[in-house]
Design a protein around this motif. Sequence first.
Motif, PDB file in Angstrom:
ATOM      1  N   SER A 287      58.560  59.938  33.306  1.00 19.26           N
ATOM      2  CA  SER A 287      58.726  58.995  34.418  1.00 19.26           C
ATOM      3  C   SER A 287      58.824  59.743  35.736  1.00 19.26           C
ATOM      4  O   SER A 287      58.286  59.293  36.762  1.00 19.26           O
TER       5      SER A 287
ATOM      6  N   ALA B  59      55.281  60.750  36.845  1.00 19.41           N
ATOM      7  CA  ALA B  59      54.502  59.620  37.356  1.00 19.41           C
ATOM      8  C   ALA B  59      54.983  59.182  38.726  1.00 19.41           C
ATOM      9  O   ALA B  59      54.186  58.959  39.653  1.00 19.41           O
TER      10      ALA B  59
ATOM     11  N   PRO C 296      54.198  52.691  37.608  1.00 17.58           N
ATOM     12  CA  PRO C 296      54.244  53.825  36.663  1.00 17.58           C
ATOM     13  C   PRO C 296      55.518  53.910  35.846  1.00 17.58           C
ATOM     14  O   PRO C 296      55.503  54.339  34.694  1.00 17.58           O
ATOM     15  N   SER C 297      56.640  53.491  36.428  1.00 18.45           N
ATOM     16  CA  SER C 297      57.914  53.624  35.727  1.00 18.45           C
ATOM     17  C   SER C 297      58.123  52.575  34.645  1.00 18.45           C
ATOM     18  O   SER C 297      59.064  52.688  33.842  1.00 18.45           O
ATOM     19  N   THR C 298      57.265  51.549  34.597  1.00 24.02           N
ATOM     20  CA  THR C 298      57.458  50.463  33.640  1.00 24.02           C
ATOM     21  C   THR C 298      57.453  50.966  32.203  1.00 24.02           C
ATOM     22  O   THR C 298      58.267  50.530  31.367  1.00 24.02           O
ATOM     23  N   TYR C 299      56.557  51.899  31.906  1.00 19.83           N
ATOM     24  CA  TYR C 299      56.406  52.346  30.516  1.00 19.83           C
ATOM     25  C   TYR C 299      57.569  53.251  30.095  1.00 19.83           C
ATOM     26  O   TYR C 299      57.935  53.270  28.916  1.00 19.83           O
ATOM     27  N   GLY C 300      58.162  53.961  31.045  1.00 15.01           N
ATOM     28  CA  GLY C 300      59.385  54.692  30.734  1.00 15.01           C
ATOM     29  C   GLY C 300      60.544  53.746  30.484  1.00 15.01           C
ATOM     30  O   GLY C 300      61.372  53.979  29.588  1.00 15.01           O
TER      31      GLY C 300
ATOM     32  N   ASP D 115      54.192  53.956  24.581  1.00 11.45           N
ATOM     33  CA  ASP D 115      54.680  53.792  25.955  1.00 11.45           C
ATOM     34  C   ASP D 115      54.807  55.139  26.654  1.00 11.45           C
ATOM     35  O   ASP D 115      54.434  55.284  27.836  1.00 11.45           O
TER      36      ASP D 115
ATOM     37  N   CYS E 236      52.780  56.567  29.923  1.00 15.04           N
ATOM     38  CA  CYS E 236      53.528  57.129  31.052  1.00 15.04           C
ATOM     39  C   CYS E 236      53.038  58.534  31.380  1.00 15.04           C
ATOM     40  O   CYS E 236      52.903  58.899  32.555  1.00 15.04           O
TER      41      CYS E 236
END
Length: 282
Positions: free
Chosen positions: A178, A181, A233-237, A257, A261
């Motif tokens: 994260s 990203a 970008p931080s959504t998948y973390g 996920d 990321c």
Amino acid sequence: MTSIVPTESAKVAGPKVRPSVVRTGPPARTAPAALAPRARLLPSLAAVYRAQLSRARVARIPLLFVATFQSVGIMVLMRGVVDGGAEARAVVAGSSVLVVAFVALNLLAQYFGQLRAGGGLDHYATLPVPPAAVVLGAAGAYASFTVPGTIVTAVAGSALFGLPMTHLWVLVAVIPLSGAALSGLGAALGLLAPRQEVATLLGQLGMSAALLLGVLPAERLPGPVGWARDLLPSTYGVEALSRSFDAHPDWAVVVLDLAVCAAVGVLSLAVATWAYRRAAVR
């Protein structure tokens, strides 16, 4: 007194010397001097990382405290609205990654915006280091400051909402991925912004997006807002950390996920490197 030595004998007294002939022509060619070997990426990256870490150590620690306090305060406020379940996991995961967004996205955008406005990029342009080393070194240094705050936030949120801490080791992967990203995004915003004030504004907007789209449960977001959440970008973390709070996490989805990321992190850092080259030659 007049000399009685004949002129002929004076000529014979010494050896006959021929006048030297000076030849003109093109100068002799000399071999060009060997250039110094090009700086390698990893040593240059380590040097920039150490320099940025020592430079920002004093200035960024108070801001890291503010970021941690902000995230813990958001979880305390959400505790009166969310009781538990999937919503509680989303709140704790989003608040934890928010610390990364505050430092790696917001502060890094401001730093590169200030560096560009003050002519600091000219200093880096004269150093024999690859452009990628400058971007990666600064991004890594800023992301490193998020480690203690993210861990404190995740532990405090787990205790506040009664979530299991068994799988919090996932933070070992969530924080750097994260951070990569969001750092790449923050660096790109700071380098592409036409003015320093615009870079600060974009950094604040990015952090606000991470706050609203990351902390709020995805089920309660409208459709178009949910699409914007998928682009962050931080959504998948956040999703990977949220799934780790399950009693039996689906590790295949967690790894997926984290892979997304990581791919977004590589892409954002590549864009930031291109933006650095573009800003350094102007």
